[in-house]
Design a protein around this motif. Sequence first.
Motif, PDB file in Angstrom:
ATOM      1  N   LYS A 217      11.685   4.893 -16.085  1.00 42.56           N
ATOM      2  CA  LYS A 217      10.677   5.557 -15.266  1.00 42.56           C
ATOM      3  C   LYS A 217      10.470   4.807 -13.945  1.00 42.56           C
ATOM      4  O   LYS A 217      10.447   3.576 -13.905  1.00 42.56           O
ATOM      5  CB  LYS A 217       9.339   5.623 -15.996  1.00 42.56           C
ATOM      6  CG  LYS A 217       9.325   6.549 -17.202  1.00 42.56           C
ATOM      7  CD  LYS A 217       9.297   7.998 -16.769  1.00 42.56           C
ATOM      8  CE  LYS A 217       9.169   8.920 -17.968  1.00 42.56           C
ATOM      9  NZ  LYS A 217       9.301  10.335 -17.572  1.00 42.56           N
ATOM     10  N   GLU A 218      10.284   5.567 -12.860  1.00 43.29           N
ATOM     11  CA  GLU A 218       9.866   4.982 -11.587  1.00 43.29           C
ATOM     12  C   GLU A 218       8.350   4.802 -11.603  1.00 43.29           C
ATOM     13  O   GLU A 218       7.626   5.618 -12.183  1.00 43.29           O
ATOM     14  CB  GLU A 218      10.267   5.891 -10.426  1.00 43.29           C
ATOM     15  CG  GLU A 218      11.754   5.953 -10.172  1.00 43.29           C
ATOM     16  CD  GLU A 218      12.317   4.642  -9.645  1.00 43.29           C
ATOM     17  OE1 GLU A 218      11.629   3.983  -8.844  1.00 43.29           O
ATOM     18  OE2 GLU A 218      13.434   4.271 -10.056  1.00 43.29           O
ATOM     19  N   PHE A 219       7.886   3.743 -10.962  1.00 39.69           N
ATOM     20  CA  PHE A 219       6.456   3.455 -10.907  1.00 39.69           C
ATOM     21  C   PHE A 219       5.905   3.757  -9.511  1.00 39.69           C
ATOM     22  O   PHE A 219       6.581   3.545  -8.508  1.00 39.69           O
ATOM     23  CB  PHE A 219       6.163   1.976 -11.175  1.00 39.69           C
ATOM     24  CG  PHE A 219       6.612   1.464 -12.511  1.00 39.69           C
ATOM     25  CD1 PHE A 219       6.871   0.121 -12.679  1.00 39.69           C
ATOM     26  CD2 PHE A 219       6.772   2.308 -13.594  1.00 39.69           C
ATOM     27  CE1 PHE A 219       7.268  -0.376 -13.910  1.00 39.69           C
ATOM     28  CE2 PHE A 219       7.170   1.839 -14.815  1.00 39.69           C
ATOM     29  CZ  PHE A 219       7.430   0.478 -14.992  1.00 39.69           C
ATOM     30  N   ALA A 220       4.667   4.195  -9.467  1.00 37.87           N
ATOM     31  CA  ALA A 220       3.885   4.194  -8.226  1.00 37.87           C
ATOM     32  C   ALA A 220       2.708   3.259  -8.495  1.00 37.87           C
ATOM     33  O   ALA A 220       1.850   3.559  -9.320  1.00 37.87           O
ATOM     34  CB  ALA A 220       3.389   5.586  -7.878  1.00 37.87           C
ATOM     35  N   TYR A 221       2.695   2.118  -7.822  1.00 38.67           N
ATOM     36  CA  TYR A 221       1.706   1.071  -8.103  1.00 38.67           C
ATOM     37  C   TYR A 221       0.778   0.912  -6.910  1.00 38.67           C
ATOM     38  O   TYR A 221       1.238   0.830  -5.769  1.00 38.67           O
ATOM     39  CB  TYR A 221       2.442  -0.239  -8.402  1.00 38.67           C
ATOM     40  CG  TYR A 221       1.548  -1.440  -8.605  1.00 38.67           C
ATOM     41  CD1 TYR A 221       0.505  -1.416  -9.526  1.00 38.67           C
ATOM     42  CD2 TYR A 221       1.755  -2.616  -7.876  1.00 38.67           C
ATOM     43  CE1 TYR A 221      -0.307  -2.527  -9.718  1.00 38.67           C
ATOM     44  CE2 TYR A 221       0.958  -3.728  -8.062  1.00 38.67           C
ATOM     45  CZ  TYR A 221      -0.080  -3.665  -8.986  1.00 38.67           C
ATOM     46  OH  TYR A 221      -0.895  -4.767  -9.169  1.00 38.67           O
ATOM     47  N   ASP A 222      -0.537   0.891  -7.164  1.00 41.65           N
ATOM     48  CA  ASP A 222      -1.504   0.817  -6.059  1.00 41.65           C
ATOM     49  C   ASP A 222      -1.761  -0.597  -5.582  1.00 41.65           C
ATOM     50  O   ASP A 222      -2.598  -0.816  -4.693  1.00 41.65           O
ATOM     51  CB  ASP A 222      -2.821   1.499  -6.449  1.00 41.65           C
ATOM     52  CG  ASP A 222      -3.628   0.707  -7.467  1.00 41.65           C
ATOM     53  OD1 ASP A 222      -3.095  -0.272  -8.034  1.00 41.65           O
ATOM     54  OD2 ASP A 222      -4.800   1.080  -7.708  1.00 41.65           O
ATOM     55  N   GLY A 223      -1.067  -1.590  -6.152  1.00 40.75           N
ATOM     56  CA  GLY A 223      -1.242  -2.972  -5.726  1.00 40.75           C
ATOM     57  C   GLY A 223      -2.392  -3.673  -6.412  1.00 40.75           C
ATOM     58  O   GLY A 223      -2.607  -4.865  -6.184  1.00 40.75           O
TER      59      GLY A 223
END
Length: 892
Positions: free
Chosen positions: A97-103
């Motif tokens: 899975k690709e991640f979208a991380y908000d930091g």
Amino acid sequence: MSMKALIVAGEKPLEQINNASTPIRVPMKRFGIGSRGKRIPLLTNHFKVGVNKYTDDFYHYSIAMQYDDGTPVEGKGIGCKVLDQIKEIYGMELANKEFAYDGEKSLFTVGQLPHKRLDFMIVLDDMSLSRSGGSRRGYFLEEREGDRKRVKQSFGSKTIKVQFNFAAIIPMQAIANALRGQDSDHFQEAVRVLDIILRQNAAKQGCLLVRQSFFHNKPRSFIELGGGVLGCRGLHSSFLATQGGLCLNMDVSTTMILKPGPVVNFLIENQNVKTPYQIDWTKAKRMLKNLKIVTYASKKEYKITGLSDKPCRQQTFFLKSKKGQNGDGVEITVCEYFAQYKQMQLRDSADFPCINVGKPKKPSYFPLELCDLVSLQRYTKSLSNIQRASLVEKSRQKPQERMSTLRDALRSSKYEADVMLRSAGISIGIELMQVEGRVLSAPNLKVGNGDVIFPRNGRWNFNNKKLVDPVKLERWAVVNFSARCDIRYLVDTMIKCGDMKGISIKPPFGVFEESIQNRRQSAPVRVEKMFEYIKPKLPGPPQFLLCILPERKNSEIYGPWKRKNLSDIGIATQCIAPTKVNDQYITNVLLKINAKLGGMNSLLTMEHSPSLPLVSKSPTLILGMDVSHGSPGQSNMPSIAAVVSSRHWPWISRYRAAVRTQSPKVEMIANLFKPVSDEEDQGIVKELLLDFYNTSNYRKPEQIIIFRDGVSESQFNQVLNLELDQIIKACKFIDESWSPKFMVIIAQKRHHTKFFQAGGSSDNVPPGTIVDNKVCDPRNNDFYLCSHAGMIGTSRPTHYHVLYDELGFSVDDLQELVHSLSYVYQRSTTAVSLVAPICYAHLAAAQMSQFIRFDEMSETASSQGSVTVAGDVPVQELPRLHKNVVNSMFFC
């Protein structure tokens, strides 16, 4: 019965007012689009977004990271490094899975991960933990049932425990629902994920991220501002739900950064000195703290923690002996160490402090000349007037240039290759959207002698015309604070131009020059001494004082002078700093003077008739409301709330202001209603209602139109259910049976939508251009209006949101009213970009803020007293305006 008697007779206990059940108000829905005006094809900086409705939903996971000892992992960038390594090593276990991380603490995937909870343990070395430019080498340890992978920890590394926990599902259907105008609780969450994906895309390209803008490290994007500061041009991006579907709104954005390169060069520029020997090291220490540098010696990145107490040639540290050598070590200076062990002979910096990148008890020193500031470090302090002017001038872009920049940005971003966007079924177009606008006709203006002016291209002039209601200027004087100016020529030109415009101006009582010995005094003292000098020389109280300032921008005299005149004495005053005196300049000055002294320069012909839809039929009060906050670095400065109100109904060109201080950075206005009889302060609304009543043939307003500036969409409900409630309570407090009808309109300038003429025209859109379709909200009642003529740069339309309407305006009549209110601004002969009541609220807040700007806060608070507002925060109270000027347009 007088309004004051009504206030006393109609007062009700606060409990009765507060206990009245009021339904929660919500923004009204759109009920149609306008049809008036000439249709015009336009382009806009919205880019079409395609959404695959068969794509999996977003899954939200909360992320917890802590060291072995239970201490939370903190610091920007560490989380990204950790997740990069987890994805690289354990992609198979995470279904690739690709991640979208908000930091921070949230991670998003398209579709779910194999488990609702996942535990990892990784080891990162100190270089990865402390420096973004350091080694990415890391060692991992993951432990699950029946599976244990062991690795050896490197020297100076730290173990980090990472836990993923399933938090929520964000359905992609929420986007489709919002586009159909349906309520969707998850739409903002879905759009937030898309915004995070774009931020992640920019971060991978090495961009500086500032909220929803990103800035590339490209020299062609830099703007020299002086003082070691650069403007950096980048791009803002945000996803919006519109009538035309989901769009990506992309616009040129600018932030301030520190000039990269040698630290010594930066300090010389920043302090405006010629050599490093003139640097103030106390100031330098404050400026450099927490900035990032890269060193020539190690080629690594560090954060500055301070400066050494001694220069390099004297600053010593203990150098431990290497293994196998005799002795524990030796005391050595920084200069000697770099000469002996690094073969670097220091030049000038041997006499300067060292940069410390270590901890207070364990310093680590580098000579100044071996350090460069890393690029793309934000500068968050206030800009000087010169820097600000330079930024405005150099960051302007003409419409064609801006369109070209945006097209190039979309093509170079290669969003079509972003794996996360593809997996979410999102595609982004690269062409500006087409939209249809309408150009409204400019209203005609009534001037003196029954003449009518027909504005062209949002502009008009008073050539061979007289003002509609000119004043007589009979008792006045000129005060000159050391400015170089031909005052005789100035006065003669004023008298001549005044006569041409219908203003009768007699020669001044006198011209008073500041004494040379007073020029070195503080600004308040200079003002006091000037009044001591002129008071015995005047034959009586002057009607008006013309003040000539020595500086064009932000003169220190301005605030104390205005305060003395408007608060202490009650004299109307106009400040000028002329560089070139001609008829046009003097005419503009006379427009301001005439308005301040109670005259009128021009009126709308339909206001004079009167034939304004709805407004002319029933007594109508128009309010303009705004809150002004202190500049960056002025966190203790109180915010200033200003409300201006129309007077002399059925006119809508005369206004009066009420201004109050409130807690810093608080946007909702705190003093609209005070449930007490207080002669000193009856609250903003009661003060303005009393004025309307006394100037409008003793009639209470049956309709109240509110224009509110400075609030975002998230604050709309507060305006409707807090501020409007306070206004209604003020009305009920005066007379419980009084129920005026209300309209609430929000005006926004802080948005990123722009319009361009289709067909290759290099000009801005014509004044009067209105758009209420395609790029507007799919549900709410909003429209964009560019009422002014953009002469330089690219015009920014005002985004109006009609939240509430009990008056029953038709779409066309309301848009015409808003457009017409851009032509009643008495200070200029051009249409303004915002309705005049809001422009006046800006001016009133800005001028009153000058009353306290040059005072020491403690001294003013002790002499003027303080007021406590919401949250029990003591706030400095503004001096009251003198009764002679309180009803005037002093802010013009």
